[in-house]
Write a protein that holds these residues in place. Structure first.
Motif, PDB file in Angstrom:
ATOM      1  N   ALA A   1      79.866   9.757  79.515  1.00 39.18           N
ATOM      2  CA  ALA A   1      81.033  10.495  80.042  1.00 39.18           C
ATOM      3  C   ALA A   1      82.043  10.827  78.609  1.00 39.18           C
ATOM      4  O   ALA A   1      82.393  12.023  78.585  1.00 39.18           O
ATOM      5  N   LEU A   2      81.794   9.858  77.809  1.00 42.18           N
ATOM      6  CA  LEU A   2      82.895  10.326  76.447  1.00 42.18           C
ATOM      7  C   LEU A   2      82.203  11.307  75.767  1.00 42.18           C
ATOM      8  O   LEU A   2      82.870  12.173  75.043  1.00 42.18           O
TER       9      LEU A   2
ATOM     10  N   SER B   1      91.958   7.050  81.549  1.00 44.66           N
ATOM     11  CA  SER B   1      91.865   7.338  82.798  1.00 44.66           C
ATOM     12  C   SER B   1      90.254   6.976  83.525  1.00 44.66           C
ATOM     13  O   SER B   1      89.801   6.239  84.369  1.00 44.66           O
ATOM     14  N   GLN B   2      89.412   7.516  82.662  1.00 48.08           N
ATOM     15  CA  GLN B   2      87.867   7.263  82.789  1.00 48.08           C
ATOM     16  C   GLN B   2      87.459   5.573  82.813  1.00 48.08           C
ATOM     17  O   GLN B   2      86.962   5.138  83.521  1.00 48.08           O
TER      18      GLN B   2
ATOM     19  N   ALA C   1      88.628   3.871  85.608  1.00 49.01           N
ATOM     20  CA  ALA C   1      87.957   4.265  86.973  1.00 49.01           C
ATOM     21  C   ALA C   1      86.713   3.463  86.714  1.00 49.01           C
ATOM     22  O   ALA C   1      86.267   2.890  87.853  1.00 49.01           O
ATOM     23  N   PHE C   2      86.092   3.141  85.394  1.00 46.02           N
ATOM     24  CA  PHE C   2      84.937   2.304  85.413  1.00 46.02           C
ATOM     25  C   PHE C   2      85.035   0.819  85.443  1.00 46.02           C
ATOM     26  O   PHE C   2      84.247  -0.157  85.132  1.00 46.02           O
TER      27      PHE C   2
ATOM     28  N   ARG D   1      77.705   4.175  81.552  1.00 47.35           N
ATOM     29  CA  ARG D   1      78.287   5.553  82.218  1.00 47.35           C
ATOM     30  C   ARG D   1      79.474   6.083  81.216  1.00 47.35           C
ATOM     31  O   ARG D   1      79.532   7.209  81.236  1.00 47.35           O
ATOM     32  N   PHE D   2      80.261   5.269  81.220  1.00 47.29           N
ATOM     33  CA  PHE D   2      81.557   5.654  80.328  1.00 47.29           C
ATOM     34  C   PHE D   2      81.199   6.302  79.243  1.00 47.29           C
ATOM     35  O   PHE D   2      81.969   7.323  78.695  1.00 47.29           O
TER      36      PHE D   2
ATOM     37  N   PRO E   1      87.017  15.756  78.270  1.00 42.04           N
ATOM     38  CA  PRO E   1      87.551  16.771  79.194  1.00 42.04           C
ATOM     39  C   PRO E   1      87.373  18.156  78.827  1.00 42.04           C
ATOM     40  O   PRO E   1      86.837  18.169  77.957  1.00 42.04           O
TER      41      PRO E   1
ATOM     42  N   TRP F   1      92.564  11.336  78.916  1.00 40.95           N
ATOM     43  CA  TRP F   1      91.496  11.097  79.817  1.00 40.95           C
ATOM     44  C   TRP F   1      90.399   9.919  79.644  1.00 40.95           C
ATOM     45  O   TRP F   1      89.981   9.545  80.509  1.00 40.95           O
ATOM     46  N   ALA F   2      90.372   9.603  78.341  1.00 41.17           N
ATOM     47  CA  ALA F   2      89.306   8.323  78.031  1.00 41.17           C
ATOM     48  C   ALA F   2      89.914   7.366  78.931  1.00 41.17           C
ATOM     49  O   ALA F   2      89.405   6.213  79.388  1.00 41.17           O
TER      50      ALA F   2
END
Length: 91
Positions: A59-60, A23-24, A27-28, A55-56, A64, A20-21
């Motif tokens: 999200a962390l 993919s994030q 994306a960033f 922003r990352f 997920p 998940w990290a």
């Protein structure tokens, strides 16, 4: 460009956190790597522009859906020479 090193603790192994990290991060538009540590934490180093990196990191802190993030320790990291974002073996 800024680089940060993070140690994430909680229920962050066995729940898809690393994938998940990754993919994030992609994306960033960030570069870096993520891996499990034998003590149950996840270690992550990311490099990129200030706003996407911030922003990352936010999200962390959420993670997920199956994860439970208890703490994120952040410190400045050394410049990276990797392109892309990879999942590394457990250390």
């Amino acid at each position: 460009m800024q680089t940060t090193r993070l140690l994430i603790s909680g229920r962050v192994q066995g729940v898809g956190y690393r994938d998940w990290a990754q993919s994030q991060a992609l994306a960033f538009g960030l570069n870096g790597w993520v891996r499990n540590l034998r003590d149950g934490r996840v270690e992550l180093v990311a490099s990129g522009e200030d706003a996407p990196l911030a922003r990352f990191v936010e999200a962390l802190r959420q993670g997920p859906s199956l994860a439970r993030v208890d703490a994120v320790a952040e410190q400045p990291g050394e410049a990276l020479s990797v392109s892309g974002f990879e999942v590394r073996p457990t250390a």
